[in-house]
Design a protein around this motif. Structure first.
Motif, mmCIF file in Angstrom:
data_model
loop_
_atom_site.group_PDB
_atom_site.id
_atom_site.type_symbol
_atom_site.label_atom_id
_atom_site.label_comp_id
_atom_site.label_asym_id
_atom_site.label_seq_id
_atom_site.Cartn_x
_atom_site.Cartn_y
_atom_site.Cartn_z
ATOM 1 N N TYR A 182 31.430 40.415 27.424
ATOM 2 C CA TYR A 182 31.164 39.657 28.649
ATOM 3 C C TYR A 182 32.476 39.348 29.377
ATOM 4 N N ASP A 183 32.390 39.173 30.672
ATOM 5 C CA ASP A 183 33.580 38.871 31.468
ATOM 6 C C ASP A 183 33.842 37.367 31.423
ATOM 7 N N LEU A 184 34.429 36.919 30.324
ATOM 8 C CA LEU A 184 34.689 35.499 30.152
ATOM 9 C C LEU A 184 35.775 34.988 31.089
ATOM 10 N N THR A 185 36.671 35.877 31.490
ATOM 11 C CA THR A 185 37.710 35.458 32.433
ATOM 12 C C THR A 185 37.079 34.977 33.728
ATOM 13 N N ARG A 186 36.167 35.754 34.260
ATOM 14 C CA ARG A 186 35.485 35.366 35.489
ATOM 15 C C ARG A 186 34.680 34.089 35.314
ATOM 16 N N LEU A 187 34.178 33.855 34.110
ATOM 17 C CA LEU A 187 33.410 32.639 33.858
ATOM 18 C C LEU A 187 34.271 31.395 34.038
ATOM 19 N N PHE A 188 35.504 31.458 33.543
ATOM 20 C CA PHE A 188 36.369 30.287 33.630
ATOM 21 C C PHE A 188 37.010 30.137 35.013
ATOM 22 N N VAL A 189 37.215 31.235 35.719
ATOM 23 C CA VAL A 189 37.755 31.135 37.078
ATOM 24 C C VAL A 189 36.699 30.469 37.964
ATOM 25 N N GLY A 190 37.066 29.359 38.576
ATOM 26 C CA GLY A 190 36.128 28.626 39.417
ATOM 27 C C GLY A 190 35.310 27.583 38.688
ATOM 28 N N SER A 191 35.559 27.364 37.393
ATOM 29 C CA SER A 191 34.742 26.411 36.633
ATOM 30 C C SER A 191 35.247 24.972 36.730
ATOM 31 N N GLU A 192 36.340 24.745 37.415
ATOM 32 C CA GLU A 192 36.821 23.412 37.779
ATOM 33 C C GLU A 192 37.040 22.492 36.575
ATOM 34 N N GLY A 193 37.527 23.057 35.474
ATOM 35 C CA GLY A 193 37.866 22.247 34.316
ATOM 36 C C GLY A 193 36.676 21.703 33.554
ATOM 37 N N THR A 194 35.487 22.238 33.786
ATOM 38 C CA THR A 194 34.291 21.751 33.103
ATOM 39 C C THR A 194 33.970 22.542 31.841
ATOM 40 N N LEU A 195 34.615 23.690 31.632
ATOM 41 C CA LEU A 195 34.320 24.538 30.470
ATOM 42 C C LEU A 195 35.496 24.689 29.511
ATOM 43 N N GLY A 196 36.703 24.423 29.976
ATOM 44 C CA GLY A 196 37.895 24.569 29.162
ATOM 45 C C GLY A 196 39.119 24.277 30.004
ATOM 46 N N VAL A 197 40.261 24.171 29.341
ATOM 47 C CA VAL A 197 41.521 23.892 30.044
ATOM 48 C C VAL A 197 42.396 25.135 29.959
ATOM 49 N N VAL A 198 42.728 25.691 31.105
ATOM 50 C CA VAL A 198 43.544 26.900 31.175
ATOM 51 C C VAL A 198 45.004 26.552 30.895
ATOM 52 N N THR A 199 45.618 27.279 29.969
ATOM 53 C CA THR A 199 47.017 27.015 29.611
ATOM 54 C C THR A 199 47.933 28.214 29.859
ATOM 55 N N GLU A 200 47.363 29.353 30.224
ATOM 56 C CA GLU A 200 48.173 30.528 30.545
ATOM 57 C C GLU A 200 47.333 31.468 31.396
ATOM 58 N N VAL A 201 47.976 32.091 32.381
ATOM 59 C CA VAL A 201 47.271 32.970 33.317
ATOM 60 C C VAL A 201 48.056 34.271 33.471
ATOM 61 N N THR A 202 47.370 35.390 33.317
ATOM 62 C CA THR A 202 47.967 36.689 33.600
ATOM 63 C C THR A 202 47.380 37.190 34.912
ATOM 64 N N VAL A 203 48.236 37.429 35.893
ATOM 65 C CA VAL A 203 47.774 37.844 37.210
ATOM 66 C C VAL A 203 48.296 39.234 37.556
ATOM 67 N N ALA A 204 47.497 39.958 38.315
ATOM 68 C CA ALA A 204 47.917 41.246 38.838
ATOM 69 C C ALA A 204 48.775 41.046 40.078
ATOM 70 N N LEU A 205 49.699 41.942 40.290
ATOM 71 C CA LEU A 205 50.577 41.914 41.457
ATOM 72 C C LEU A 205 50.421 43.210 42.237
ATOM 73 N N ARG A 206 50.953 43.221 43.415
ATOM 74 C CA ARG A 206 50.975 44.433 44.243
ATOM 75 C C ARG A 206 52.400 44.733 44.662
ATOM 76 N N SER A 207 52.622 45.950 45.092
ATOM 77 C CA SER A 207 53.919 46.281 45.677
ATOM 78 C C SER A 207 54.097 45.465 46.949
ATOM 79 N N ALA A 208 55.312 45.077 47.219
ATOM 80 C CA ALA A 208 55.581 44.228 48.374
ATOM 81 C C ALA A 208 55.092 44.879 49.660
ATOM 82 N N ALA A 209 54.424 44.093 50.476
ATOM 83 C CA ALA A 209 53.974 44.568 51.785
ATOM 84 C C ALA A 209 55.101 44.410 52.797
ATOM 85 N N ALA A 210 54.946 45.095 53.920
ATOM 86 C CA ALA A 210 55.920 44.942 54.998
ATOM 87 C C ALA A 210 55.853 43.523 55.553
ATOM 88 N N ARG A 211 56.957 43.035 56.060
ATOM 89 C CA ARG A 211 56.958 41.699 56.667
ATOM 90 C C ARG A 211 56.021 41.722 57.874
#
Length: 460
Positions: A182-211
Motif C-alpha cells: 500500500y502507498d503508506l507515504t501518501r496516507l501520511f501526507v496530508g494527515s495533519e498529525g492525526t496518524l503519526g509524527v513525521v521525523t524525516e522526509v525524502t523528497v524528489a528534486l528537479r534540474s534547476a529551471a531557468a530564472r
C-alpha cells in the motif's frame, strides 16, 4: 508525571507554553497545555509518544506553526510536540536528484540549498520563507508553482514516521518508481498529525529551471481575469505560475509596498514562465489571452528581477491581511471552468453579509483564498460568509481545502464533502493507527461518521 518526558527538551513554563498555544488561524479555540516538548532527536519523539500513549494524554504535533486551520492549537492538558529543532538537511544526492531532510527544515532553506547544486525543489507555498517541510507534508501544501509542477505530495518519496505508541516506521523508497504494498507515504501526507509524527522526509528534486520571466494583466473585473485563465490554459499552455488578486487584495498589499499598478484596477493576473528561451513565446500567448478577455492593460517583462518583484508582491498577501483587526481565510478549490462563477459568488456573499472579502489565489489550479476581513463586531456575519463560501465551493464541484488542511476550522465541513463510506474509512484508518486517539484529537474529523451539521464540534 511529565518528569518522564525527555528532560532536556521539555518545559512547563507558563509563558513559554502560552507562546506555543496556537498557529496562525483566527477564531479557532486553544487550550492550556501541560507541557511542551521541543524535540531535538528521534528519541525525543519516540519517548514522548510512548509516554503519552501509555498515560492516555493527547499530543498536538507542531512545526513552525504557520498553519491557517487551527491544526496545531493546544488542547487542555495536552503535550505540545514541536519538531522545529529537527532542522537538518541530512543529504542532497545530486545524481539521484533527491534530498533527505528533517521536518523542521524551512521550505525556502531547502530550496536555496539545492539550488546551489543546480537542482530545484518546486513546492513553494506563499509561506515558503517561514513554513517547514514537516508542516508542508502534514497539509500537502501547494503554492504558486503547483500548476506546472504539482504539490508537496508529488515530491515526497519516503517518510520516517513515529506512530502513536512510539514505534518507528519507514514508508516509501528513494527510487523514482515502486509499488510494493500500500502507498503508506501518501496516507501520511496530508494527515495533519492525526496518524503519526513525521521525523524525516525524502523528497524528489528537479534540474534547476531557468530564472523566470513574468507578465501582468489588469482587468476591470475578476470574472474577466478568470476567463483569461481558461483561455490561456485551454490553448495548452502551462506557465510556472498563474496568480490572481482582486481589488481588496491589491489595496491591502499596496499599503505595504507600492506595486506600481494603475489606480482603480479590479483584478490583476500574474503569469510566470520558467521555460528559458521559450518564455517570451509563452508570455506573448498569455498577453493574447488577456486581451481577448478584456484586459485593460498588459505588461510583459523581459527582466527576471522584475518578475521576482511581482511575485514578491503576491507573497506579501498573507502579511498584508494581518493589518486588519480579524480575518477568516478560506481555501477552496473548484474546477477551473467554474472559477468565474466562484469569484462572482464571493462578491455576492460579501455584499449580502456586509463584510469585506479579499480574494487571491492560484488561478491556474482553481484554488482561491478568499479572506473575510472584519472587526469583532462583525464576527457572526464573517462566520456566516465564511461558511457560505465553503458551501458555494462544494456546490461548484470543489473542495473545502486545496492546501491549508482541515484542522479545526473546517472539520465540521468534511462530512459534507465526503460520502458516508469515505468518512467511515477515515475513522477506521484512525482507529488502526491511533487506537487510543491521542494524536491531534478533534482535528480533521468529527466523532461520528454520519454527522452533517456545520455546528457539530465534537472531537474524534
Amino acid at each position: 508525571m511529565t518528569s518522564q518526558l525527555p528532560v532536556d527538551a521539555t518545559t512547563d513554563d507558563p509563558d513559554v507554553l502560552a507562546a506555543y498555544r496556537t498557529d496562525r488561524a483566527a477564531f479557532c479555540p486553544s487550550g492550556t497545555p501541560r507541557a511542551l516538548v521541543r524535540a531535538r532527536s528521534l528519541d525525543d519523539v519516540v519517548e514522548t509518544l510512548r509516554w503519552a500513549n501509555e498515560n492516555n494524554v493527547p499530543v498536538v504535533p507542531q512545526g513552525a506553526r504557520t498553519g491557517l486551520s487551527g491544526g496545531a492549537n493546544a488542547l487542555d492538558g495536552c503535550v505540545l510536540l514541536n519538531v522545529e529543532k529537527l532542522d537538518q538537511i541530512l543529504e542532497i544526492d545530486v545524481e539521484e536528484q533527491i534530498a533527505v531532510v528533517q521536518p523542521g527544515v524551512i521550505n525556502g532553506t531547502l530550496a536555496a540549498a539545492v539550488a546551489e547544486k543546480g537542482l530545484y525543489y518546486p513546492p513553494d507555498p506563499g509561506s515558503k520563507d517561514i513554513s517547514s517541510i514537516g508542516g508542508n507534508v502534514a497539509t500537502n501544501a501547494g503554492g504558486m508553482c503547483c500548476l506546472k509542477y504539482g504539490v508537496t505530495g508529488d515530491f515526497v518519496r519516503a517518510l520516517q514516521v513515529v506512530l502513536a505508541d512510539g514505534r518507528v516506521m519507514r514508508t516509501g523508497r528513494r527510487t523514482a518508481k515502486g509499488v510494493a504494498g500500500y502507498d503508506l507515504t501518501r496516507l501520511f501526507v496530508g494527515s495533519e498529525g492525526t496518524l503519526g509524527v513525521v521525523t524525516e522526509v525524502t523528497v524528489a528534486l528537479r534540474s534547476a529551471a531557468a530564472r523566470p520571466l513574468a507578465a501582468v494583466a489588469f482587468f476591470d473585473t475578476m470574472s474577466d481575469a478568470c476567463r483569461a485563465v481558461a483561455d490561456h490554459l485551454g490553448a495548452g499552455f502551462r506557465p510556472a505560475a498563474l496568480e490572481l488578486m482582486d481589488a481588496a487584495t491589491i489595496e491591502a498589499v499596496g499599503r505595504m509596498r507600492d506595486l506600481g499598478f494603475p489606480p482603480g484596477v479590479g483584478a490583476v493576473l500574474i503569469a510566470q514562465s520558467d521555460a528559458g528561451t521559450r518564455a517570451p513565446e509563452e508570455l506573448a500567448a498569455f498577453e493574447g489571452s488577456a486581451r481577448r478577455c478584456s484586459a485593460t492593460e498588459v505588461i510583459v517583462s523581459d527582466d527576471p528581477a522584475e518578475a521576482d518583484l511581482l511575485m514578491q508582491g503576491r507573497r506579501l498577501v498573507g502579511l498584508a491581511l494581518e493589518q486588519y483587526p480579524a480575518s477568516l481565510v478560506d481555501d477552496i478549490c473548484v474546477p477551473r471552468r467554474n472559477l468565474a462563477v466562484l469569484v462572482d459568488g464571493i462578491e455576492r456573499i460579501a455584499e449580502e453579509h456586509g463584510v469585506t472579502i479579499a480574494t487571491c489565489g492560484h488561478a491556474g489550479d482553481g484554488n482561491m483564498h478568499p479572506a473575510v476581513l472584519f472587526d469583532l463586531a462583525q464576527a457572526d456575519a464573517a462566520q456566516r460568509a465564511f461558511d457560505e463560501i465553503m458551501r458555494l465551493g462544494l456546490k461548484l464541484g470543489g473542495t473545502i481545502t486545496g492546501e491549508h488542511g482541515v484542522g479545526f476550522l473546517k472539520r465540521a465541513w468534511l462530512a459534507r464533502e465526503l460520502d458516508e463510506t469515505a468518512l467511515w474509512s477515515h475513522h477506521q484508518i484512525k482507529q488502526a493507527l491511533d487506537p487510543r486517539g491521542i494524536l491531534n484529537p478533534g482535528r480533521v474529523i468529527n466523532s461520528t461518521a454520519t454527522g452533517r451539521g456545520e455546528n457539530d464540534q465534537r472531537s474524534f
